[in-house]
Write an enzyme that holds these catalytic residues in place. Structure first.
Site: not given
Length: 267
Positions: A14, A16, A91, A157, A160-161
């Protein structure tokens, strides 16, 4: 302080934009060879141009890490280019849906878990043979303060984290004998593209402009931060770079919060 990173090879997922790009730039500035990866080939190319202006020529691997083949290709191409992999920074991720629990479907949950948990799992699995062969390495998982301090939003979220933190702790134990150190960084509120997406979603629901909603979000968020402002991606990158250093040899399984003092936690 000399971090001993010159000549090391780092994979940053991740990367970019946002925190990932800042981490990759920080590692490159310390002398690391870096592999950048993201799904959007155009954004990845734009990021690579920024590196080239600094005299760094990164490897770019456009892949979808929510697919099993993505991690295999990423690690294979990095190892082929550099011959080793010393650092993996997981990331990639972020809130996708901005919905309350009752409105999230099974598909929504699977989608969130794929990007925030399964993508790091696959990347770790693929990189381990290389790190073991080399006699060690560093894995740094970018979790979130949202995983340890609950608030009434982003349930998928947050869960999941939280699972990513559990993964980090487990791997730190299993991989210790292989000299592979695994730590998790828990950023607080850092203005990144995920906040822009949240502002867009809220603006659409409330019938206001994205600019006004973004400013409102920042004002509300910063009011709860003792240091009075949101963080910058570069500040997270400094912590990750420190954790990636081979000089940091007796720290694994740690959760490192960097949130401007926002978390109301003792530990």
């Amino acid at each position: 302080m000399e971090l001993g990173l010159k000549g090391k090879v780092a994979v940053v997922t991740g990367s970019s934009r946002g925190i990932g790009k800042a981490v990759a730039l920080a590692l490159a500035s310390e002398g690391c060879e870096v592999a950048l990866t993201a799904r959007d080939k155009k954004e990845l190319g734009q990021a690579a141009e920024e590196f080239k202006k600094l005299g760094v020529k990164p490897l770019t691997v456009p892949v979808d890490l929510t697919k099993p083949a993505g991690a295999k290709r990423l690690i294979r191409e990095t190892a082929k280019r550099f011959g080793r992999i010393d650092i993996l920074v997981n990331n990639v991720g972020g809130p996708l849906h901005f919905l309350p629990f009752s409105q999230l479907t099974d598909h929504d949950w699977r989608e969130e878990l794929e990007v925030d948990l399964m993508a790091p799992i696959r990347a770790c699995r693929e990189v381990l043979p290389w790190m073991r062969r080399q006699g060690g390495g560093r894995i740094i998982n970018i979790a979130s303060i949202s995983a340890v301090e609950m608030e009434e939003k982003f349930p998928d979220y947050r869960v999941a984290k939280a699972a990513l933190i559990a993964l980090s702790k487990y791997l730190s134990i299993e991989l210790a004998s292989s000299n592979i150190l695994v730590n998790a960084v828990l950023p607080g509120s850092v203005w990144t593209p995920s906040w822009e997406r949240e502002a867009e979603a809220m603006a659409k629901r409330e019938g206001t402009s994205v600019r006004k909603m973004a400013q409102r979000l920042r004002t509300i968020t910063e009011a709860d931060i003792p240091l009075g402002r949101m963080g910058r991606p570069e500040e997270i990158a400094q912590v990750v770079t420190f954790l990636a250093s081979p000089n940091l040899a007796w720290m694994t399984g740690a959760l490192v919060r960097i949130d401007g003092g926002a978390a109301k936690l003792i530990l």
